[in-house]
Design an enzyme around this catalytic site. Structure first.
Site, mmCIF file in Angstrom:
data_model
loop_
_atom_site.group_PDB
_atom_site.id
_atom_site.type_symbol
_atom_site.label_atom_id
_atom_site.label_comp_id
_atom_site.label_asym_id
_atom_site.label_seq_id
_atom_site.Cartn_x
_atom_site.Cartn_y
_atom_site.Cartn_z
ATOM 1 N N GLU A 111 11.935 2.267 -14.236
ATOM 2 C CA GLU A 111 12.760 3.365 -13.721
ATOM 3 C C GLU A 111 13.517 2.895 -12.471
ATOM 4 O O GLU A 111 12.915 2.287 -11.575
ATOM 5 C CB GLU A 111 11.871 4.566 -13.362
ATOM 6 C CG GLU A 111 11.260 5.242 -14.566
ATOM 7 C CD GLU A 111 10.301 6.380 -14.201
ATOM 8 O OE1 GLU A 111 10.248 7.375 -14.936
ATOM 9 O OE2 GLU A 111 9.592 6.265 -13.174
ATOM 10 N N ASN A 123 5.885 9.600 -15.100
ATOM 11 C CA ASN A 123 4.642 10.180 -14.585
ATOM 12 C C ASN A 123 4.718 11.701 -14.560
ATOM 13 O O ASN A 123 3.723 12.386 -14.764
ATOM 14 C CB ASN A 123 4.333 9.651 -13.185
ATOM 15 C CG ASN A 123 3.880 8.203 -13.226
ATOM 16 O OD1 ASN A 123 3.530 7.701 -14.302
ATOM 17 N ND2 ASN A 123 3.900 7.524 -12.099
ATOM 18 N N HIS A 133 10.906 1.132 -10.163
ATOM 19 C CA HIS A 133 9.533 1.527 -10.466
ATOM 20 C C HIS A 133 9.060 0.902 -11.777
ATOM 21 O O HIS A 133 9.458 1.313 -12.857
ATOM 22 C CB HIS A 133 9.450 3.063 -10.545
ATOM 23 C CG HIS A 133 8.068 3.571 -10.763
ATOM 24 N ND1 HIS A 133 7.772 4.564 -11.668
ATOM 25 C CD2 HIS A 133 6.883 3.216 -10.199
ATOM 26 C CE1 HIS A 133 6.472 4.802 -11.640
ATOM 27 N NE2 HIS A 133 5.918 3.999 -10.770
ATOM 28 N N SER A 156 5.207 4.759 -6.437
ATOM 29 C CA SER A 156 5.142 5.642 -7.595
ATOM 30 C C SER A 156 5.075 7.101 -7.184
ATOM 31 O O SER A 156 5.255 7.977 -8.012
ATOM 32 C CB SER A 156 3.942 5.280 -8.466
ATOM 33 O OG SER A 156 2.791 5.176 -7.682
ATOM 34 N N VAL A 213 0.820 -1.205 0.000
ATOM 35 C CA VAL A 213 0.000 0.000 0.000
ATOM 36 C C VAL A 213 0.868 1.276 0.000
ATOM 37 O O VAL A 213 1.923 1.317 0.622
ATOM 38 C CB VAL A 213 -0.991 -0.067 1.190
ATOM 39 C CG1 VAL A 213 -0.276 -0.389 2.459
ATOM 40 C CG2 VAL A 213 -1.781 1.178 1.372
ATOM 41 N N LYS A 227 5.238 1.681 4.715
ATOM 42 C CA LYS A 227 6.439 1.248 3.992
ATOM 43 C C LYS A 227 7.668 1.354 4.906
ATOM 44 O O LYS A 227 8.518 0.466 4.925
ATOM 45 C CB LYS A 227 6.633 2.098 2.722
ATOM 46 C CG LYS A 227 5.607 1.789 1.617
ATOM 47 C CD LYS A 227 5.998 2.409 0.295
ATOM 48 C CE LYS A 227 4.911 2.433 -0.759
ATOM 49 N NZ LYS A 227 4.614 1.216 -1.484
HETATM 50 P P1 NAI Z 1 -2.634 -3.086 -4.455
HETATM 51 O O1 NAI Z 1 -3.540 -2.437 -3.489
HETATM 52 O O2 NAI Z 1 -3.209 -3.761 -5.651
HETATM 53 O O3 NAI Z 1 -1.748 -4.186 -3.700
HETATM 54 C C1 NAI Z 1 -1.100 -3.951 -2.499
HETATM 55 C C2 NAI Z 1 -0.973 -5.298 -1.782
HETATM 56 O O4 NAI Z 1 -0.084 -5.134 -0.705
HETATM 57 C C3 NAI Z 1 -2.272 -5.822 -1.244
HETATM 58 O O5 NAI Z 1 -2.468 -7.153 -1.681
HETATM 59 C C4 NAI Z 1 -2.093 -5.765 0.266
HETATM 60 O O6 NAI Z 1 -2.715 -6.831 0.934
HETATM 61 C C5 NAI Z 1 -0.583 -5.877 0.389
HETATM 62 N N1 NAI Z 1 -0.042 -5.312 1.618
HETATM 63 C C6 NAI Z 1 -0.362 -4.157 2.232
HETATM 64 N N2 NAI Z 1 0.414 -4.007 3.322
HETATM 65 C C7 NAI Z 1 1.234 -5.068 3.395
HETATM 66 C C8 NAI Z 1 2.257 -5.470 4.284
HETATM 67 N N3 NAI Z 1 2.587 -4.735 5.351
HETATM 68 N N4 NAI Z 1 2.908 -6.625 4.048
HETATM 69 C C9 NAI Z 1 2.586 -7.379 2.987
HETATM 70 N N5 NAI Z 1 1.629 -7.043 2.109
HETATM 71 C C10 NAI Z 1 0.961 -5.904 2.316
HETATM 72 O O7 NAI Z 1 -1.566 -1.974 -4.878
HETATM 73 P P2 NAI Z 1 -0.735 -1.813 -6.217
HETATM 74 O O8 NAI Z 1 -1.503 -1.040 -7.196
HETATM 75 O O9 NAI Z 1 -0.190 -3.126 -6.593
HETATM 76 O O10 NAI Z 1 0.440 -0.867 -5.736
HETATM 77 C C11 NAI Z 1 1.495 -1.330 -4.946
HETATM 78 C C12 NAI Z 1 2.639 -0.336 -5.018
HETATM 79 O O11 NAI Z 1 3.047 -0.196 -6.367
HETATM 80 C C13 NAI Z 1 2.323 1.044 -4.522
HETATM 81 O O12 NAI Z 1 3.441 1.565 -3.889
HETATM 82 C C14 NAI Z 1 2.016 1.820 -5.802
HETATM 83 O O13 NAI Z 1 2.286 3.195 -5.678
HETATM 84 C C15 NAI Z 1 3.006 1.184 -6.736
HETATM 85 N N6 NAI Z 1 2.680 1.275 -8.154
HETATM 86 C C16 NAI Z 1 1.415 1.051 -8.599
HETATM 87 C C17 NAI Z 1 1.118 1.128 -9.944
HETATM 88 C C18 NAI Z 1 -0.256 0.842 -10.452
HETATM 89 O O14 NAI Z 1 -0.539 1.140 -11.620
HETATM 90 N N7 NAI Z 1 -1.135 0.262 -9.660
HETATM 91 C C19 NAI Z 1 2.162 1.461 -10.955
HETATM 92 C C20 NAI Z 1 3.482 1.593 -10.384
HETATM 93 C C21 NAI Z 1 3.702 1.538 -9.034
#
Ligand code: NAI
Length: 663
Positions: free
Chosen positions: A458, A496, A446, A425, A397, A403
């Site tokens: 990146e 971005n 990234h 991101s 998250v 983080k």
């Molecule tokens: P998401 O919400 O789909 O997935 C996050 C996952 O992390 C969830 O399954 C959650 O259960 C898990 N989680 C949360 N806290 C945790 C912890 N303490 N330990 C283990 N697992 C944990 O989020 P998404 O979209 O995959 O984003 C993840 C990261 O990637 C973020 O930092 C986001 O900014 C970055 N990002 C996202 C992009 C996108 O298009 N969605 C593109 C590039 C980067």
């Protein structure tokens, strides 16, 4: 003319069976490409073999590669730049065509043995030989990637591939630029015989020569496609299929190839002659020049990976099995790594793993390979893989304190020398690192969504990041077959940051009443893969609003904010700026004026280009070329325009001159 006794790029010998061996082993290069010197030397070999055939001292010629991996990767792209006119291209090509004709007419058998890549000019040389043997190895691929460089085969490969494989098989290979496995190439008729391994090539080649084996041109129904009226039907179908993928005004090469086939497909000798007339202008066109530039930029990105460090990542641990984490894990597995995947619940991990079967299905052709991939993707709810991993990537998250806590708990567990990275991101790397005992260790890696489709990654260099770890990050990204780009930590990084003002300004136009369909069509007319409004809906309007806020682009009270507040988030919720049905936006298609679309398209990309200039001036990446590379591979910015800064410098000469004077 080169001297046969002092060859540099070829080794030439004649054995006791009177077989001449020409081994291509280009001096000082890891791969064989057909440049001026290798071609001149090959000419000397051809003359020598012709003389030997006349006095019966040579019974045949075998052409092989001396490189461990790969036959010939194509013509030497570096030498393309010397041409400024079509006439120069024609003049340079004609001796090569004459030489290939002499190989084809050689009175003794000419056989070539192929292992690894046999592409472009390499395949054209192979097609001029009398018989082609290839290894069944997974690395062996034949193909014509020319269209990717804005041209098509120019060493008479158009006519010869159609002669051997028939138009129905050969034209799609040339039009798509795709690479064909040895077994499929054998089925098509581009290859005549398969052997198990490179060690068998020489023996099989000498046997083919002594038995005077000769490939037969395609016959029967497969040859029918060249004749009228089947040819006309095929031509209409190919035009329609190609137009679905690219626009003729942006990428003319495939359309010119179809024209060539339409006019001369019935007579392959006429096709050979007409090939050069159609090919030469393409070679000196802006499109081809710019696509060659894109190719060089991709090489430049790959070169960011250090060669002087012994970092060979094999094991990856990914934390967070959501949209990004699961796909990052899947991609790494598909590239041969072993990956442990962690999340808060076993369910989330299972879901993330299940989502990868599509990728594995596409990537691996046999069940055994798919099963092996599945076995390399390991559910790891307790994080047992952390201490073994070479790279640990966090994709949880997007909240700084969450983080920070995670990395604090990780720090002591990682093995010495392992890379520790966040996929954030929008959070500054320094802010996450501030909580660590050793902040220098944290870098950003990234990825873009969707991971499998986006070639760029990146590598974020925080102010505190250690250079060694940044370089290791690049090595990792190259090892998983993506292009790394080192970016200085700053809000939005590079991609971005330049996308946001482009999309926000398009949304402001929307607010002022310009139809979304017009805006999107104008951007596509410029050459963007998708218009900015459809892109916003695809990314998710909540994500766009969030990025906009991070970058200080005020959207208060905007339609974007109103839609987000109403839960209309774009594609994922079924409604955003567009209504979405079956994964596609419902658009009111109107025929817009071409001039309007072109003018508006140029205006729409202005904010993106302006932001690129700022990034260059602020040194966000190391050079203007790297800005272009990042934006092309990170956003799909019109490759045929050569990148935003290149486009600016070449499309507006007065502005470019002014800037240069200022510098
Ligand atoms: P998401 O919400 O789909 O997935 C996050 C996952 O992390 C969830 O399954 C959650 O259960 C898990 N989680 C949360 N806290 C945790 C912890 N303490 N330990 C283990 N697992 C944990 O989020 P998404 O979209 O995959 O984003 C993840 C990261 O990637 C973020 O930092 C986001 O900014 C970055 N990002 C996202 C992009 C996108 O298009 N969605 C593109 C590039 C980067």
């Amino acid at each position: 003319m080169a001297d046969i006794t002092t060859l540099k790029d070829w080794r030439f010998s004649i054995d006791e069976q009177q077989i001449a061996w020409a081994i291509f082993d280009r001096e000082g290069e890891s791969q064989n490409a057909l440049g001026r010197r290798p071609l001149e030397e090959l000419m000397a070999i051809v003359e020598r073999v012709e003389a030997g055939a006349r006095d019966r001292s040579i019974a045949g010629l075998a052409i092989l590669s001396g490189k461990e991996k790969g036959f010939i990767v194509g013509a030497d792209v570096r030498e393309f730049e010397q041409f400024t006119t079509a006439a120069e291209v024609t003049e340079a090509i004609s001796p090569v065509l004459a030489m290939l004709n002499r190989i084809e007419k050689m009175p003794v058998p000419v056989v070539c043995g192929i292992h690894g890549f046999c592409l472009g000019g390499g395949l054209e040389l192979a097609l001029a030989c009398h018989y082609r043997i290839a290894t069944r190895d997974d690395s062996t691929r034949v193909g014509f990637p020319e269209v990717r460089l804005g041209i098509f085969p120019g060493f008479n490969g158009t006519a010869r591939s159609i002669r051997q494989a028939g138009a129905l098989a050969a034209m799609p290979v040339m039009l798509s630029g795709s690479m064909v496995r040895a077994s499929a190439a054998r089925a098509m008729g581009l290859i005549d015989e398969l052997v198990a391994s490179p060690a068998n090539l020489a023996w099989s080649a000498s046997k083919a020569i002594t038995q005077k084996r000769r490939s037969k041109p395609v016959g029967g129904w497969r040859n029918l496609a060249r004749q009228w009226p089947v040819r006309n039907l095929l031509v209409s179908k190919m035009r329609a299929e190609t137009a679905k993928k690219v626009r003729a005004d942006h990428y003319p090469a495939p359309f010119r190839l179809i024209d060539l086939f339409e006019q001369h497909g019935g007579n392959l000798d006429a096709m050979k002659a007409a090939e050069t007339r159609a090919f030469a202008p393409l070679m000196v066109s802006d499109t081809s020049r710019n696509l060659r530039r894109v190719f060089k930029l991709s090489e430049m990105l790959k070169a960011q990976a250090p060669k002087d460090i012994a970092f060979k990542p094999m094991r990856v641990h990914v934390i967070g099995a959501g949209v990004m984490g699961a796909d990052i894990a899947g991609w790494c597995v598909a590239q041969g790594m072993e990956v442990t995947l962690q999340d808060l619940s076993a369910d989330a991990i299972a879901k993330g793993i299940a989502a990868q079967s599509k990728l594995f299905g596409r990537r691996f052709r046999t069940k055994a390979l798919r099963d092996a991939a599945k076995a390399r993707l390991i559910a790891d709810p307790n994080g047992d893989g952390i201490s073994r991993a070479d790279v640990v990537i966090e994709a949880i998250v997007e909240r700084v304190e969450v983080k920070q806590n995670l990395f604090k708990s990780l720090e002591g567990k990682l093995k010495l020398g392992a890379v520790m990275a966040t996929n954030t991101s929008s959070i500054m790397i320094e802010d996450i690192a501030a909580a660590l005992a050793d902040p220098g260790r944290l870098i950003g890696i990234h990825f873009f969504n969707p991971v499998a489709q986006m070639p760029l990654v990146e590598i974020i260099r925080g102010r505190q990041s250690r250079e060694d770890d940044v370089r290791k990050g690049c090595a990792f990204v190259t090892a998983i077959d993506k292009f790394p780009l080192i970016v200085k930590s700053n809000p939005g990084f590079l991609v971005n940051r330049v996308l946001a003002p482009y999309m926000m300004s398009a949304m402001q136009r929307l607010e002022r009443g310009e139809p979304p369909e017009l805006l999107d069509e104008a951007a596509r007319t410029f050459g963007m893969p998708m218009g900015p409004i459809e892109l916003a809906d695809t990314i998710g309007l909540d994500v766009c609003a969030h990025v906009g806020r991070i970058l200080g682009l005020d959207g208060a009270g905007s339609r974007l904010e109103r839609l987000v507040a109403a839960g209309k988030l774009g594609k994922k919720s079924g409604e955003g700026f567009y209504t979405w049905k079956d994964g596609k936006p419902v658009k009111a298609e109107k025929p817009y004026d071409k001039g309007l679309l072109e003018r508006l398209g140029r205006e729409l990309v202005e904010p993106l280009i302006a932001e690129c200039e700022k990034c260059r001036d602020e040194g966000i990446v190391d050079s203007a070329d790297l800005v272009d590379a990042g934006v092309i591979f990170g956003t799909g910015f019109a490759p045929f325009r050569g990148g935003p800064l290149h486009y600016r410098a070449t499309s507006d000469p007065s502005a470019a001159a002014g800037r240069q004077a200022a510098e």
